[in-house]
Design a protein around this motif. Sequence first.
Motif, PDB file in Angstrom:
ATOM      1  N   GLU A 134       2.937  -5.476   8.718  1.00 30.68           N
ATOM      2  CA  GLU A 134       4.404  -5.533   8.731  1.00 30.68           C
ATOM      3  C   GLU A 134       4.926  -6.616   7.788  1.00 30.68           C
ATOM      4  OE1 GLU A 134       5.723  -6.068  12.772  1.00 30.68           O
ATOM      5  OE2 GLU A 134       4.642  -4.288  13.456  1.00 30.68           O
ATOM      6  N   LYS A 135       4.259  -7.775   7.763  1.00 28.85           N
ATOM      7  CA  LYS A 135       4.672  -8.871   6.866  1.00 28.85           C
ATOM      8  C   LYS A 135       4.565  -8.441   5.399  1.00 28.85           C
ATOM      9  CE  LYS A 135       5.558 -12.342   9.622  1.00 28.85           C
ATOM     10  NZ  LYS A 135       6.942 -12.735   9.775  1.00 28.85           N
ATOM     11  N   VAL A 136       3.470  -7.770   5.070  1.00 28.50           N
ATOM     12  CA  VAL A 136       3.287  -7.323   3.689  1.00 28.50           C
ATOM     13  C   VAL A 136       4.348  -6.286   3.323  1.00 28.50           C
ATOM     14  CG1 VAL A 136       1.709  -6.068   2.142  1.00 28.50           C
ATOM     15  CG2 VAL A 136       0.834  -7.908   3.596  1.00 28.50           C
ATOM     16  N   GLU A 137       4.644  -5.386   4.255  1.00 26.12           N
ATOM     17  CA  GLU A 137       5.699  -4.388   4.014  1.00 26.12           C
ATOM     18  C   GLU A 137       7.017  -5.083   3.694  1.00 26.12           C
ATOM     19  OE1 GLU A 137       6.422  -1.289   6.971  1.00 26.12           O
ATOM     20  OE2 GLU A 137       4.312  -1.452   7.538  1.00 26.12           O
ATOM     21  N   THR A 138       7.382  -6.027   4.531  1.00 28.31           N
ATOM     22  CA  THR A 138       8.675  -6.687   4.430  1.00 28.31           C
ATOM     23  C   THR A 138       8.759  -7.621   3.223  1.00 28.31           C
ATOM     24  OG1 THR A 138       8.701  -6.704   6.836  1.00 28.31           O
ATOM     25  CG2 THR A 138      10.378  -8.002   5.745  1.00 28.31           C
ATOM     26  N   ARG A 145       2.061   2.783   4.236  1.00 33.27           N
ATOM     27  CA  ARG A 145       0.691   3.184   3.881  1.00 33.27           C
ATOM     28  C   ARG A 145       0.088   2.232   2.845  1.00 33.27           C
ATOM     29  NH1 ARG A 145      -1.281   9.078   1.676  1.00 33.27           N
ATOM     30  NH2 ARG A 145      -3.489   8.605   1.728  1.00 33.27           N
ATOM     31  N   SER A 146       0.897   1.881   1.849  1.00 31.02           N
ATOM     32  CA  SER A 146       0.448   0.970   0.800  1.00 31.02           C
ATOM     33  C   SER A 146       0.140  -0.411   1.378  1.00 31.02           C
ATOM     34  CB  SER A 146       1.513   0.871  -0.281  1.00 31.02           C
ATOM     35  OG  SER A 146       1.164  -0.085  -1.238  1.00 31.02           O
ATOM     36  N   ALA A 147       1.011  -0.892   2.261  1.00 30.00           N
ATOM     37  CA  ALA A 147       0.802  -2.197   2.882  1.00 30.00           C
ATOM     38  C   ALA A 147      -0.496  -2.200   3.687  1.00 30.00           C
ATOM     39  CB  ALA A 147       1.986  -2.554   3.780  1.00 30.00           C
ATOM     40  N   ARG A 148      -0.737  -1.139   4.419  1.00 31.28           N
ATOM     41  CA  ARG A 148      -1.964  -1.035   5.221  1.00 31.28           C
ATOM     42  C   ARG A 148      -3.200  -1.071   4.322  1.00 31.28           C
ATOM     43  NH1 ARG A 148      -3.123  -0.110  10.181  1.00 31.28           N
ATOM     44  NH2 ARG A 148      -0.986   0.360  10.733  1.00 31.28           N
ATOM     45  N   GLU A 149      -3.164  -0.344   3.209  1.00 30.65           N
ATOM     46  CA  GLU A 149      -4.303  -0.323   2.279  1.00 30.65           C
ATOM     47  C   GLU A 149      -4.557  -1.702   1.686  1.00 30.65           C
ATOM     48  OE1 GLU A 149      -3.257   2.676  -0.584  1.00 30.65           O
ATOM     49  OE2 GLU A 149      -3.672   4.335   0.822  1.00 30.65           O
ATOM     50  N   ILE A 150      -3.498  -2.410   1.375  1.00 33.60           N
ATOM     51  CA  ILE A 150      -3.625  -3.754   0.811  1.00 33.60           C
ATOM     52  C   ILE A 150      -4.248  -4.697   1.834  1.00 33.60           C
ATOM     53  CG2 ILE A 150      -2.317  -5.765  -0.004  1.00 33.60           C
ATOM     54  CD1 ILE A 150      -0.346  -3.664  -1.252  1.00 33.60           C
TER      55      ILE A 150
END
Length: 156
Positions: A134-138, A145-150
């Motif tokens: 969630e932090k990476v998404e925000t 999906r991209s945030a999860r992969e990262i």
Amino acid sequence: MKGKDADRLFKAIEEKRAKGVVLTKTDLVPLLLTPLMSGNLEIGERIIKSLKILHTAEAPITQLELEKMQAVLYTFSDKFLDKNKLDKVREVIKMTLLGEMLVNDGIELGREQALQVVIEICEELGLTFEHTVEKVETRFDKEPRSAREIVERYWK
């Protein structure tokens, strides 16, 4: 190459341009060797002049060929010039597509490193995997999906 004169080459190119003649690849390739030629201009000035001619040439060469030519001249710059003169060449390179690509590559590398550090800090602080996603998404404006992969890439 010292037997060749960079000044004559530049003059011939300028004369062609003045007559409205479109430069060819055959006209441009010798510019790559101007740092090795003799002439009144210093090596750094020859490199800058060659880069500017390449940058403005309307010759029938591909973008890849142009980038390779610019890279050759930059390599000579790195080899032959001191830091101050190299900085002047870098300023000219920045105005080219090659320079833009290098800057973008640097920005992307910096983002990847920042993401890795953020994920490591989240782990050290005890945040869950999901909270880190969630932090990476925000913070990095990423799709879920991209945030999860990262996060998966850097999560230990």
